[in-house]
Motif scaffolding. Structure first.
Motif, short mmCIF file in Angstrom:
data_model
loop_
_atom_site.label_atom_id
_atom_site.label_comp_id
_atom_site.label_asym_id
_atom_site.label_seq_id
_atom_site.Cartn_x
_atom_site.Cartn_y
_atom_site.Cartn_z
N GLN A 1 3.59 5.24 -0.52
CA GLN A 1 2.69 4.58 -1.47
C GLN A 1 2.38 5.54 -2.61
N VAL B 1 -3.15 5.34 -2.85
CA VAL B 1 -3.95 4.54 -1.91
C VAL B 1 -5.43 4.85 -2.03
N GLU C 1 -7.80 3.54 -3.91
CA GLU C 1 -8.61 2.32 -3.89
C GLU C 1 -8.61 1.69 -2.51
N ASP C 2 -7.46 1.74 -1.83
CA ASP C 2 -7.36 1.14 -0.50
C ASP C 2 -8.24 1.89 0.50
N GLU D 1 -11.81 0.98 -0.21
CA GLU D 1 -12.17 -0.37 0.20
C GLU D 1 -12.06 -0.59 1.71
N HIS D 2 -10.99 -0.06 2.32
CA HIS D 2 -10.73 -0.37 3.73
C HIS D 2 -10.97 0.80 4.68
N ALA E 1 -6.82 1.22 6.53
CA ALA E 1 -5.62 1.27 5.69
C ALA E 1 -4.50 2.11 6.32
N PHE F 1 -0.85 3.31 6.19
CA PHE F 1 -0.47 3.14 4.78
C PHE F 1 0.96 2.61 4.61
N PHE G 1 -0.34 -2.90 4.65
CA PHE G 1 -0.92 -3.47 3.43
C PHE G 1 -0.70 -4.98 3.35
N LEU H 1 -3.51 -6.34 5.38
CA LEU H 1 -4.77 -6.26 4.64
C LEU H 1 -4.83 -7.32 3.55
N GLU I 1 -7.59 -10.21 3.01
CA GLU I 1 -8.32 -10.41 1.77
C GLU I 1 -8.19 -11.84 1.28
N LYS J 1 -12.14 -4.47 -7.71
CA LYS J 1 -11.26 -3.40 -8.21
C LYS J 1 -11.59 -3.03 -9.66
#
Length: 620
Positions: A304, A307, A309-310, A313-314, A318, A321, A326, A329, A333, A446
């Protein structure tokens, strides 16, 4: 004058001495006042550097270019010529004082439109910073030297097409054969280790077979400071679970003290301070923002590109990865969005209210069933100040029709006083300053830049996260921001444009025509007011006009030409009749001003930021 139909001019050959001589420039200057004859540059590789002190990107890139220039100065065969876009001699002198290369004297740049002549000579689109690189024979190697210097730095020398091809092939090979060792070890310095916060050297071989996160960070970056504790939490949880996971800090700090202070509180590894691999890795992974966490899989390949932001958020959910994780996830969402309600995004425990202008609490339940705009903004944000009048204007226009709309201000201000100043200018509701819901809303939608405007429909589901652009372009017409409404508005504007010619002539540009095209937002060069959706534009000269201004200007120009021809004919007739009697001199036409009264809203007196939102690349 040489020109090209394409945007690139690579491969065109220019005699720079003839160019400068034709512009009555026979010498250049250094920032100590020394004059340098044009002839002394013969046989050297040259970079024509167009830049402007007032532009933040120019300031950042100039520092990068200075470092490259100094490293190459010992070779003696490369020189840079600065062509300033500054507005005054003072700003030119201040900016030029930072530069170790040559410059065209400022007073000569604006003599007979010298800068415009240089612009036309080298490229069609006006933009800064711009670096046009010529080889020793005057052949243009590239007109995009800025990107190449940012990407390759001194490694790009001698800036030939062959060298750039070689570097590209090296990069492609490195990606094909990428391993954790090729990423983190430095053969040039014989470094095959990373370091821990207590100074111990850890062999890169210890990381082989692990999932590794490369954490690009800057201690002065507030986003990095806020993100690091979250990353520490995830790291420690994975460590407790015995997961084969490690993080390596790639610091972008310039000061060792800052590096040590920030790294000292981190439980993972790092590349040594100012290691050359830091900058190379930032280029290699095409870093555009911080914080960035690149994930390298157990096989040494990139999983990736970022990551951060991931993780924000998670959290630990996450991990590991992978694309499969994803995808899971994303499905979660999507399912969450399908059942999203206004309460689910605006209510958190006891925080079930917003506030009005007088500070009174208004239950979120009172807003259910309305169309809601979540306005992310801050008092210190210049672009927010420029966007706010457009939003207020649209808000009042929509509310005047008794539409069920409300706006909720979500502040990114640094203190209560700044929040109060921001909110005092707004006619709607807000989350209280420092409200914990701000962070969760920023993650959910985001929010990576402000101003941002998210439209929530009457059902509580998200309609669009791009409502700011829609307000900017269509104002109140965009409401309620649904795809169906936007199709209707776009159809109206398309139909309107059918009545206008594809091209018009402009009296100040006799050699070029202006072409009708879509433009989101621009300043009209005729009336100096702002417009959107449609414009007549000349790309070569970067001239933009409202359709009304363009058509009126063309009509006025045609009328003036006709009058001029009639008077010329009349003059010739009178000259023959009177055998040399003179005429009064014709009074020149005054400029046209658009009154801003077009019903379709192309003209607007609302200000717009000259600056561009940028991702600071830290000299990379």
């Amino acid at each position: 004058m040489m020109s090209s139909d394409s945007e690139s001019i690579d491969g065109d050959s220019y005699d720079f001495r003839s160019l400068l001589s034709s512009l009555e420039i026979d010498f250049l200057i250094r920032n100590n006042g020394d004059q340098v004859k044009i002839d002394s540059l013969e046989g050297k590789k040259l970079g024509f550097y167009f830049s402007d002190k007032e532009d933040e990107i120019c300031q950042i890139f100039t520092q990068k270019l200075v470092n490259v220039y100094k490293e190459l100065s010992s070779k003696g065969d490369f020189e840079i010529i600065f062509a300033s876009w500054d507005y005054s001699d003072d700003t030119f002198e201040e900016f030029f004082s930072e530069m170790p290369w040559l410059a065209i004297p400022f007073q000569l740049l604006y003599l007979e439109d010298t800068l415009d002549e240089l612009d036309d000579f080298f490229f069609q689109e006006r933009d800064v910073p711009r670096l046009v690189i010529l080889d020793e024979h005057g052949m243009v190697v590239t007109d995009d030297g800025v990107s190449l210097i940012q990407k390759y730095g001194v490694d790009g020398y001698p800036f030939s097409a062959e060298r750039f091809k070689e570097l590209k092939e090296e990069e492609e090979k490195a990606r094909r054969e990428q391993t954790i060792r090729s990423i983190l070890a430095s053969p040039s310095s014989s470094r095959d280790f990373v370091i821990s916060s207590d100074g111990n050297k850890v062999p890169v071989s210890k990381l082989e077979g692990k999932t590794v996160g490369l954490y690009f960070s800057l201690s002065s970056c507030k986003s990095c400071v806020d993100f690091t504790p979250k990353l520490v939490e995830v790291y420690k949880k994975l460590e407790e679970k015995g997961e084969s996971f490690e993080i390596v800090l790639i610091s972008l700090d310039d000061e060792e003290k800052s590096f040590k202070e920030s790294f000292g509180g981190m439980p993972w590894l790092a590349l040594p301070f100012k290691d050359k691999s830091c900058e190379k890795l930032a280029r290699y992974f095409e870093l555009s923002t911080t914080p960035t966490v690149v994930i390298i899989g157990p096989d040494g390949k990139t999983l990736q590109s970022n990551v951060a932001e991931d993780i924000e958020e998670h959290g630990i959910q996450a991990y590991p990865f992978t694309p499969q994780k994803f995808a899971e996830l994303a499905e979660m969402e999507k399912a969450k969005e399908m059942v999203q309600t206004l309460e689910s995004i605006l209510v958190s425990g006891d925080l079930d209210f917003v506030i009005g202008k007088d500070g009174v609490r208004i239950p979120v339940s009172d807003l259910v069933g309305k169309n809601i705009l979540l306005y992310f903004s801050a008092h210190h944000c210049l672009e927010c100040h420029h966007f706010l009048p457009k939003l207020i204007e649209s808000y009042h226009e929509i509310k005047a029709k008794d539409e069920p709309l409300e706006v909720v201000f979500i502040s990114s201000d640094n203190d209560q006083a700044s929040f109060d100043k921001s909110f005092s200018e707004m006619p709607w509701l807000a989350l209280p300053f420092g409200d914990a819901r701000k962070s969760s809303l920023s993650r959910r939608f985001k929010v990576i830049g402000i101003p941002m405007l998210v439209a929530i429909g009457s059902s509580g589901r998200t309609v669009t996260k791009e409502a700011k652009d829609l307000i900017t372009m269509y104002r109140a017409k965009a409401y309620p921001f649904t795809e169906e409404r936007l199709k209707e508005v776009e159809a109206e504007y398309e139909e309107m444009a059918k009545e206008w010619p594809e091209k018009v002539k402009y009296r100040w540009e006799k050699k070029r025509e202006l072409t009708l095209m879509h433009m989101m937002h621009y300043r009209c060069d005729e009336c100096n007011k702002y417009g959107q959706v449609w414009a007549y534009r000349c790309k070569e000269r970067d001239i933009k006009l409202h359709p009304k201004c363009a058509l009126e200007a063309e009509a006025k120009g045609t009328e003036s030409e006709s009058e001029s021809m009639d008077e010329e004919t009349e003059s010739e007739s009178m000259n023959e009749e009177t055998k040399g009697e003179s005429m009064d001199e014709e009074t020149p036409n005054e400029g046209w001003v658009c009154g801003g009264d077009m019903s379709i809203g192309f003209c607007s007196s609302s200000p717009l930021s000259r600056g561009r939102q940028i991702s600071v690349l830290f000299g990379i």
